[in-house]
Design a protein around this motif. Sequence first.
Motif, PDB file in Angstrom:
ATOM      1  N   ALA A  71       3.881  86.936  72.602  1.00  0.00           N
ATOM      2  CA  ALA A  71       2.969  86.234  71.692  1.00  0.00           C
ATOM      3  C   ALA A  71       2.537  84.892  72.275  1.00  0.00           C
ATOM      4  N   ALA A  72       3.474  84.177  72.888  1.00  0.00           N
ATOM      5  CA  ALA A  72       3.151  82.877  73.483  1.00  0.00           C
ATOM      6  C   ALA A  72       2.208  83.043  74.675  1.00  0.00           C
ATOM      7  N   LEU A  73       2.443  84.066  75.498  1.00  0.00           N
ATOM      8  CA  LEU A  73       1.590  84.299  76.657  1.00  0.00           C
ATOM      9  C   LEU A  73       0.188  84.752  76.264  1.00  0.00           C
ATOM     10  N   MET A  74       0.090  85.486  75.160  1.00  0.00           N
ATOM     11  CA  MET A  74      -1.192  86.027  74.723  1.00  0.00           C
ATOM     12  C   MET A  74      -1.964  85.065  73.839  1.00  0.00           C
ATOM     13  N   LEU A 130       4.679  92.621  80.778  1.00  0.00           N
ATOM     14  CA  LEU A 130       4.117  92.522  82.119  1.00  0.00           C
ATOM     15  C   LEU A 130       2.598  92.358  82.052  1.00  0.00           C
ATOM     16  N   GLU A 131       1.968  93.087  81.144  1.00  0.00           N
ATOM     17  CA  GLU A 131       0.515  92.956  80.973  1.00  0.00           C
ATOM     18  C   GLU A 131       0.147  91.537  80.547  1.00  0.00           C
ATOM     19  N   ALA A 132       0.952  90.944  79.660  1.00  0.00           N
ATOM     20  CA  ALA A 132       0.682  89.579  79.204  1.00  0.00           C
ATOM     21  C   ALA A 132       0.802  88.583  80.350  1.00  0.00           C
ATOM     22  N   LEU A 133       1.803  88.775  81.209  1.00  0.00           N
ATOM     23  CA  LEU A 133       1.975  87.889  82.368  1.00  0.00           C
ATOM     24  C   LEU A 133       0.796  88.014  83.328  1.00  0.00           C
ATOM     25  N   LEU A 134       0.346  89.246  83.566  1.00  0.00           N
ATOM     26  CA  LEU A 134      -0.775  89.460  84.484  1.00  0.00           C
ATOM     27  C   LEU A 134      -2.065  88.882  83.920  1.00  0.00           C
ATOM     28  N   GLN A 135      -2.288  89.040  82.619  1.00  0.00           N
ATOM     29  CA  GLN A 135      -3.474  88.449  81.994  1.00  0.00           C
ATOM     30  C   GLN A 135      -3.436  86.935  82.069  1.00  0.00           C
ATOM     31  N   ASN A 164      -5.639  81.920  84.441  1.00  0.00           N
ATOM     32  CA  ASN A 164      -5.423  80.636  85.106  1.00  0.00           C
ATOM     33  C   ASN A 164      -5.908  80.631  86.547  1.00  0.00           C
ATOM     34  N   ASN A 165      -6.447  81.771  86.999  1.00  0.00           N
ATOM     35  CA  ASN A 165      -6.984  81.857  88.361  1.00  0.00           C
ATOM     36  C   ASN A 165      -8.503  81.766  88.371  1.00  0.00           C
ATOM     37  N   ASN A 166      -9.099  81.694  87.169  1.00  0.00           N
ATOM     38  CA  ASN A 166     -10.550  81.615  87.069  1.00  0.00           C
ATOM     39  C   ASN A 166     -10.995  80.154  87.123  1.00  0.00           C
ATOM     40  N   ASN A 167     -11.120  79.627  88.306  1.00  0.00           N
ATOM     41  CA  ASN A 167     -11.542  78.240  88.496  1.00  0.00           C
ATOM     42  C   ASN A 167     -12.977  78.204  89.017  1.00  0.00           C
ATOM     43  N   ASP A 168     -13.882  77.624  88.212  1.00  0.00           N
ATOM     44  CA  ASP A 168     -15.268  77.502  88.665  1.00  0.00           C
ATOM     45  C   ASP A 168     -15.512  76.111  89.233  1.00  0.00           C
TER      46      ASP A 168
END
Length: 238
Positions: free
Chosen positions: A89-92, A196-201, A206-210
């Motif tokens: 819940a915290a990750l999502m 695991l899906e929550a961690l990957l999301q 956090n990798n979407n840096n414009d």
Amino acid sequence: QQQQQQHYSKSSSLSFLDQPTLAHLIAEEANKGQHDIAVAAMSVLLRLILHLDHEEEKKNDDNKNDTTTSKITTDSHVDNSSVCRACVAALMSHHGDDDKRLIKTVLDVLSSWTTTDHYLVVHAALTSSNEKGTSKNSSSKQQSGLPHIATKEELRAMKPREMAQYKKREYERRERDKAWGKERSLLFCDLETGGLEALLQCTIHNNNNDETTSTTTKSNNHSLLREIGIVIGRIMSS
């Protein structure tokens, strides 16, 4: 009668802690964006994991520091389902620039919860807390109920029978920790749990840096991604 009192005391304290309610609180506050409350509740959950996982039954109550005759327990009082619900819940929850503390706290919980060496994790965490909250008193660590790790001097002073008992106990502890780590990692990575899906999301977000992302934010994101990668690697190797 003493055993009944101890059992009643332990049951009462566990009922008071109510881990499912704590997990619900974390999920609710995280979804609301109340990250301060969610981080505080997650920190409480981390302390519960540390304390509830290092309980051991003693064969000899007269010598509580005896590391050779104490019996390793295989049952944990940690509610694994509640830990999973809280972490997922915290990750999502909404990932704003102000919620990095929440994600890092979740990573701390996952590292402690899925570790294959609870002894060292508990000892390091509780020793650090004890040193911050107490004065330099040699007996403070003994009074805090920390798990005792035999020193080289103590190992050399052991008799052959004591050494055999100690090695047997350490083997049982390692096997228990591996079993706990594997069970919890499988539960967290289960498709229905969605850990695991929550961690990957969280990693993707956090990798979407414009171009508008500041250098400081990019640096913080890279540090967070590195921590997430380490936790995923540990979970997958459990």
